[in-house]
Design a protein around this motif. Structure first.
Motif, PDB file in Angstrom:
ATOM      1  N   VAL A   1     103.740  41.599  12.858  1.00 44.17           N
ATOM      2  CA  VAL A   1     104.441  42.884  12.873  1.00 44.17           C
ATOM      3  C   VAL A   1     104.730  43.306  14.316  1.00 44.17           C
ATOM      4  CG1 VAL A   1     104.110  45.352  12.386  1.00 44.17           C
ATOM      5  CG2 VAL A   1     103.522  43.634  10.657  1.00 44.17           C
ATOM      6  N   PHE A   2     103.669  43.318  15.130  1.00 39.96           N
ATOM      7  CA  PHE A   2     103.836  43.753  16.515  1.00 39.96           C
ATOM      8  C   PHE A   2     104.770  42.822  17.286  1.00 39.96           C
ATOM      9  CE2 PHE A   2     102.411  43.993  20.986  1.00 39.96           C
ATOM     10  CZ  PHE A   2     102.646  45.346  21.204  1.00 39.96           C
ATOM     11  N   GLU A   3     104.592  41.521  17.093  1.00 42.35           N
ATOM     12  CA  GLU A   3     105.444  40.551  17.801  1.00 42.35           C
ATOM     13  C   GLU A   3     106.916  40.713  17.422  1.00 42.35           C
ATOM     14  OE1 GLU A   3     102.243  36.863  18.297  1.00 42.35           O
ATOM     15  OE2 GLU A   3     103.407  37.095  16.464  1.00 42.35           O
ATOM     16  N   ASN A   4     107.164  41.069  16.159  1.00 48.90           N
ATOM     17  CA  ASN A   4     108.542  41.289  15.745  1.00 48.90           C
ATOM     18  C   ASN A   4     109.182  42.406  16.564  1.00 48.90           C
ATOM     19  OD1 ASN A   4     110.176  40.186  13.225  1.00 48.90           O
ATOM     20  ND2 ASN A   4     108.007  39.729  12.901  1.00 48.90           N
ATOM     21  N   LEU A   5     108.405  43.488  16.760  1.00 46.28           N
ATOM     22  CA  LEU A   5     108.950  44.595  17.553  1.00 46.28           C
ATOM     23  C   LEU A   5     109.197  44.152  18.993  1.00 46.28           C
ATOM     24  CD1 LEU A   5     106.831  47.616  16.263  1.00 46.28           C
ATOM     25  CD2 LEU A   5     109.167  46.979  15.655  1.00 46.28           C
TER      26      LEU A   5
ATOM     27  N   LEU B   1     105.752  53.320  17.701  1.00 46.28           N
ATOM     28  CA  LEU B   1     106.510  53.150  16.461  1.00 46.28           C
ATOM     29  C   LEU B   1     105.596  52.710  15.319  1.00 46.28           C
ATOM     30  CD1 LEU B   1     109.790  51.539  17.828  1.00 46.28           C
ATOM     31  CD2 LEU B   1     109.590  53.707  16.618  1.00 46.28           C
ATOM     32  N   LEU B   2     104.612  51.867  15.641  1.00 43.84           N
ATOM     33  CA  LEU B   2     103.666  51.450  14.602  1.00 43.84           C
ATOM     34  C   LEU B   2     102.924  52.666  14.055  1.00 43.84           C
ATOM     35  CD1 LEU B   2     102.072  48.146  15.964  1.00 43.84           C
ATOM     36  CD2 LEU B   2     103.880  48.436  14.273  1.00 43.84           C
TER      37      LEU B   2
ATOM     38  N   HIS C   1     103.114  54.386  10.305  1.00 41.64           N
ATOM     39  CA  HIS C   1     101.835  54.093   9.646  1.00 41.64           C
ATOM     40  C   HIS C   1     101.649  52.605   9.427  1.00 41.64           C
ATOM     41  CE1 HIS C   1     101.443  58.322   9.238  1.00 41.64           C
ATOM     42  NE2 HIS C   1     102.510  58.417   8.465  1.00 41.64           N
ATOM     43  N   LEU C   2     101.908  51.849  10.466  1.00 33.96           N
ATOM     44  CA  LEU C   2     101.770  50.395  10.367  1.00 33.96           C
ATOM     45  C   LEU C   2     100.625  49.873  11.240  1.00 33.96           C
ATOM     46  CD1 LEU C   2     105.547  49.383  10.544  1.00 33.96           C
ATOM     47  CD2 LEU C   2     104.042  48.895   8.629  1.00 33.96           C
ATOM     48  N   GLU C   3      99.840  50.802  11.830  1.00 31.67           N
ATOM     49  CA  GLU C   3      98.803  50.354  12.775  1.00 31.67           C
ATOM     50  C   GLU C   3      97.861  49.330  12.142  1.00 31.67           C
ATOM     51  OE1 GLU C   3      99.093  53.549  11.614  1.00 31.67           O
ATOM     52  OE2 GLU C   3      98.289  54.940  13.102  1.00 31.67           O
ATOM     53  N   ASP C   4      97.511  49.563  10.873  1.00 30.82           N
ATOM     54  CA  ASP C   4      96.542  48.671  10.228  1.00 30.82           C
ATOM     55  C   ASP C   4      97.133  47.289   9.947  1.00 30.82           C
ATOM     56  OD1 ASP C   4      94.942  50.839  10.284  1.00 30.82           O
ATOM     57  OD2 ASP C   4      95.225  51.369   8.162  1.00 30.82           O
ATOM     58  N   HIS C   5      98.454  47.190  10.058  1.00 31.06           N
ATOM     59  CA  HIS C   5      99.096  45.914   9.729  1.00 31.06           C
ATOM     60  C   HIS C   5      99.644  45.235  10.975  1.00 31.06           C
ATOM     61  CE1 HIS C   5      98.853  47.397   5.646  1.00 31.06           C
ATOM     62  NE2 HIS C   5      99.355  48.527   6.088  1.00 31.06           N
ATOM     63  N   ARG C   6      99.269  45.765  12.122  1.00 32.31           N
ATOM     64  CA  ARG C   6      99.804  45.342  13.414  1.00 32.31           C
ATOM     65  C   ARG C   6      99.858  43.821  13.582  1.00 32.31           C
ATOM     66  NH1 ARG C   6      98.291  44.060  18.553  1.00 32.31           N
ATOM     67  NH2 ARG C   6      99.230  45.213  20.273  1.00 32.31           N
TER      68      ARG C   6
ATOM     69  N   GLY D   1     107.046  44.963   0.079  1.00 28.53           N
ATOM     70  CA  GLY D   1     108.416  45.411   0.303  1.00 28.53           C
ATOM     71  C   GLY D   1     108.487  46.707   1.093  1.00 28.53           C
ATOM     72  N   GLY D   2     107.573  47.633   0.773  1.00 26.08           N
ATOM     73  CA  GLY D   2     107.566  48.924   1.465  1.00 26.08           C
ATOM     74  C   GLY D   2     107.219  48.776   2.931  1.00 26.08           C
ATOM     75  N   LEU D   3     106.221  47.937   3.208  1.00 27.09           N
ATOM     76  CA  LEU D   3     105.829  47.701   4.607  1.00 27.09           C
ATOM     77  C   LEU D   3     106.951  47.035   5.369  1.00 27.09           C
ATOM     78  CD1 LEU D   3     102.143  46.446   4.216  1.00 27.09           C
ATOM     79  CD2 LEU D   3     102.908  48.653   5.100  1.00 27.09           C
ATOM     80  N   ARG D   4     107.609  46.094   4.730  1.00 24.63           N
ATOM     81  CA  ARG D   4     108.733  45.406   5.386  1.00 24.63           C
ATOM     82  C   ARG D   4     109.810  46.406   5.773  1.00 24.63           C
ATOM     83  NH1 ARG D   4     109.257  39.367   3.916  1.00 24.63           N
ATOM     84  NH2 ARG D   4     111.188  39.518   5.083  1.00 24.63           N
ATOM     85  N   ARG D   5     110.134  47.315   4.849  1.00 23.81           N
ATOM     86  CA  ARG D   5     111.184  48.288   5.132  1.00 23.81           C
ATOM     87  C   ARG D   5     110.786  49.203   6.280  1.00 23.81           C
ATOM     88  NH1 ARG D   5     115.456  49.237   1.838  1.00 23.81           N
ATOM     89  NH2 ARG D   5     114.983  47.071   1.408  1.00 23.81           N
ATOM     90  N   ARG D   6     109.500  49.583   6.301  1.00 22.73           N
ATOM     91  CA  ARG D   6     109.032  50.454   7.384  1.00 22.73           C
ATOM     92  C   ARG D   6     109.116  49.733   8.722  1.00 22.73           C
ATOM     93  NH1 ARG D   6     104.107  52.362   3.921  1.00 22.73           N
ATOM     94  NH2 ARG D   6     102.891  52.427   5.842  1.00 22.73           N
ATOM     95  N   LEU D   7     108.762  48.457   8.704  1.00 28.92           N
ATOM     96  CA  LEU D   7     108.851  47.684   9.952  1.00 28.92           C
ATOM     97  C   LEU D   7     110.315  47.536  10.384  1.00 28.92           C
ATOM     98  CD1 LEU D   7     107.715  45.983  12.215  1.00 28.92           C
ATOM     99  CD2 LEU D   7     107.633  44.030  10.661  1.00 28.92           C
ATOM    100  N   THR D   8     111.188  47.342   9.410  1.00 25.10           N
ATOM    101  CA  THR D   8     112.613  47.207   9.744  1.00 25.10           C
ATOM    102  C   THR D   8     113.136  48.495  10.387  1.00 25.10           C
ATOM    103  OG1 THR D   8     112.777  45.849   7.772  1.00 25.10           O
ATOM    104  CG2 THR D   8     114.822  46.419   8.841  1.00 25.10           C
ATOM    105  N   ILE D   9     112.676  49.628   9.883  1.00 25.16           N
ATOM    106  CA  ILE D   9     113.081  50.911  10.483  1.00 25.16           C
ATOM    107  C   ILE D   9     112.521  51.010  11.901  1.00 25.16           C
ATOM    108  CG2 ILE D   9     112.934  53.420  10.313  1.00 25.16           C
ATOM    109  CD1 ILE D   9     112.853  53.089   7.241  1.00 25.16           C
ATOM    110  N   ALA D  10     111.246  50.641  12.062  1.00 28.39           N
ATOM    111  CA  ALA D  10     110.637  50.679  13.403  1.00 28.39           C
ATOM    112  C   ALA D  10     111.405  49.768  14.357  1.00 28.39           C
ATOM    113  CB  ALA D  10     109.175  50.244  13.322  1.00 28.39           C
ATOM    114  N   ARG D  11     111.766  48.583  13.883  1.00 25.15           N
ATOM    115  CA  ARG D  11     112.503  47.626  14.700  1.00 25.15           C
ATOM    116  C   ARG D  11     113.831  48.226  15.145  1.00 25.15           C
ATOM    117  NH1 ARG D  11     114.640  42.368  11.693  1.00 25.15           N
ATOM    118  NH2 ARG D  11     116.253  43.866  11.130  1.00 25.15           N
TER     119      ARG D  11
END
Lengths: 267, 308
Positions: B94-98, B119-120, B124-129, B138-148
């Motif tokens: 997740v973090f590397e993607n950003l 952004l994490l 609310h993506l800290e736990d999935h960093r 799917g929900g986490l992916r979408r949140r990461l896409t928004i963060a990206r």
């Protein structure tokens, strides 16, 4: 409808362009770094097997060829051929997945990156991997006394050019094929015959009829001729033509790849 | 600069077909602007032209004051894009993607790192960093896409179907998040085929069908002007249909026939009891009108593309 033009271009400073190309290259490098031991083993083990089986095994039945031992004749061809395979397969299979399944290129395109940087970054990465294999094999071969001269450095320079060509060619194929299976056609139809008849296992002078002239169409013939010249038979001025042939093909293919890929991901 | 997007007669052509057929609209700073329409209406194509993923066949398009035909690179580095197909890099965390995307935007690592951490937290993506992408829901992916899409501090966010295929609770979260974003940083442009989403989120919507804009305006305004204050849905027998329509017409009621029911559109001051006295129906629904009614009236079929 065939499109001969990129759908759009925007000039940016060269430093910025190369910074973007580096980002694409670096993404692949970071992925490689994670499993570098396995990745490196994979690109070294096959050429080393071939070196053992063909160079030493089969080669021991050949006393001399063109005045040198078979292994000396064969080694330059081996590093050309194995690095060609690696660049070509990295450029086709990896990029096919990025283009069609991961949709990586499409999402990279939502940033400052444009198709031309993707093309150059990916080509340079596939080239890096091919060159890595040639360097690795050369280092190991030096333990057997096969590499004992500074001339390996210009020879590796030629390998880089050769890998550039096959990376471009692989990427171009990737923009045409519809699925993984179709990658096999240019592989079996072109890459493998090229690896056999480009003066690799035997001199092209031994080809029947006029086929030896035909062999000069193969880019690999030119790579092998240059590397062999540098490592054993000696430099000659024809090599400038060999080099020019490859460079012209590379230039055309990079252009072609950029147009193909841009039309594919920009639509 | 007040105008964020300005489209003048833009066309997107594939072969002979115009999927976007000469449309005009403007998006102002600070608003949530929606492109609403069924699948295949051309909204994604409009979106892709705006964020530089698709060449413009004809017309003029300006985004954040830049010509989208010439300065697409600068546009892309100053806007945030959340595409429908997320294209997250499966080989990385997740973090590397950003961080990779910060690199693609040529943002210095030392600037990007704290921004990615922020952004994490925001998402609310800290736990999935440090999770790899295939491990994400799917929900986490979408949140990461928004963060990206926000890694470059964008001036405007473009979201292509931001909640398509998401669970209701995540959809709600995304809506609340976008409302917060609008309040804090400004402009959001989105496409959707959910009328609830458009009604709830958008200050203004453009309703698209066959590459053309059917209507453009604030959702409540569109509903009021095209439909009215109330809808009475009456299921009737096919043989009686003509008779009832005649009676409604005589009494100056506006209506639309949808399959085997009549939707009567009531203006302020018209009484639904009058309708019920004119038409006999065993199944009556009285409800507030929505954007689907607007679409139905203008396009003749439902938003979701169900046959009427």
């Amino acid at each position: 409808m065939i499109k001969w033009k990129e759908p759009r271009t925007e000039k940016i400073p060269l430093t910025q362009k190369w910074a973007l190309i580096y980002q694409i290259w670096n993404r692949n490098f970071l992925q490689f770094k994670r499993f570098w031991v396995i990745s490196l083993l994979w690109i070294l083990i096959e050429p080393l097997f071939i070196l053992g089986a063909i160079g030493y095994g089969l080669g021991s039945f050949v006393s001399t060829i063109n005045g040198v031992s078979y292994i000396v004749f064969f080694f330059p061809a081996l590093i050309c051929t194995s690095s060609m395979f690696i660049s070509y397969f990295v450029s086709t299979y990896d990029n096919f997945s990025k283009l069609n399944f991961q949709k990586l290129f499409t999402s990279q395109m939502t940033t400052a990156i444009e198709p031309q940087e993707i093309v150059l970054g990916e080509i340079l990465w596939a080239t890096t991997k091919g060159a890595m294999s040639a360097v690795g094999v050369s280092v190991i071969a030096s333990f057997f006394g096969l590499v004992d001269s500074w001339r390996i450095f210009p020879a590796l320079g030629v390998i880089v050019i050769s890998c550039l060509f096959f990376s471009c060619f692989g990427l171009l194929i990737t923009t045409f094929v519809k699925n993984y299976d179709q990658i096999i056609y240019p592989s079996s139809g072109l890459i493998i015959p090229m690896s056999l008849f480009s003066g690799t296992y035997f001199p092209i002078e031994n080809l029947p009829f006029g086929l030896k002239y035909f062999a000069y169409i193969f880019p690999l013939t030119h790579s092998v001729r240059m590397v062999r010249g540098l490592l054993s038979t000696g430099f000659d001025y024809w090599m400038i033509l060999n080099l020019a042939y490859l460079l012209i093909l590379i230039y055309i293919l990079i252009k072609w790849c950029s147009i193909r890929l841009a039309n594919k991901i920009l639509n | 600069m007040k105008t964020i997007v300005e489209a003048k007669g833009i066309v997107k052509r594939y072969g002979e077909k115009n999927v976007v057929d000469g449309i005009d609209f403007e998006v102002s700073r600070g608003e949530i602007f929606g492109l609403l329409g069924p699948n295949g209406a051309g909204k994604s194509s409009v979106m892709k032209m705006m964020y530089g993923a698709s060449a413009i066949s004809e017309g003029e398009l300006f985004v954040i004051g830049l010509n989208a035909k010439k300065n697409f690179r600068e546009i892309k580095s100053r806007v945030g894009v959340i595409p429908q197909e997320d294209g997250l890099d499966e080989e990385f965390t997740v973090f590397e993607n950003l961080m990779l995307y910060a690199g693609y935007q040529l943002i210095d690592k030392n600037v990007a790192r704290p921004r990615a951490e922020d952004l994490l937290r925001l998402m609310h993506l800290e736990d999935h960093r440090d999770k790899f992408i295939p491990e994400l829901s799917g929900g986490l992916r979408r949140r990461l896409t928004i963060a990206r899409g926000m890694i470059n501090n964008p001036e405007v966010l473009f979201l292509d179907e931001p909640t398509a295929g998401l669970d209701p609770d995540i959809r709600l979260w995304v809506w609340e998040f976008l409302e917060k974003i609008r309040a804090e940083m400004g402009t959001v442009v989105l496409t959707t085929h959910y009328m609830e989403e458009a009604e709830r989120l958008c200050d203004r919507v453009a309703i698209l069908e066959n590459g053309k804009i059917l209507a453009l305006g604030a959702p409540a305004q569109l509903i009021l002007s095209k439909i009215g204050a109330e809808v009475v849905e009456l299921k009737v027998e096919q043989k009686d249909l003509g008779y009832y329509l005649e009676r409604l017409k005589e009494n100056n009621f506006r209506y639309q026939v949808v399959g085997s029911s009549i939707n009567v559109h009531l203006d302020e001051g018209q009484n639904n009891q009058d309708v019920l006295s004119l038409v006999f129906s065993r199944q009556v629904t009285i409800r507030r009108p929505n954007l689907n009614d607007v679409f139905l009236r203008l396009a003749g079929h439902n938003l979701r593309g169900e046959p009427v």
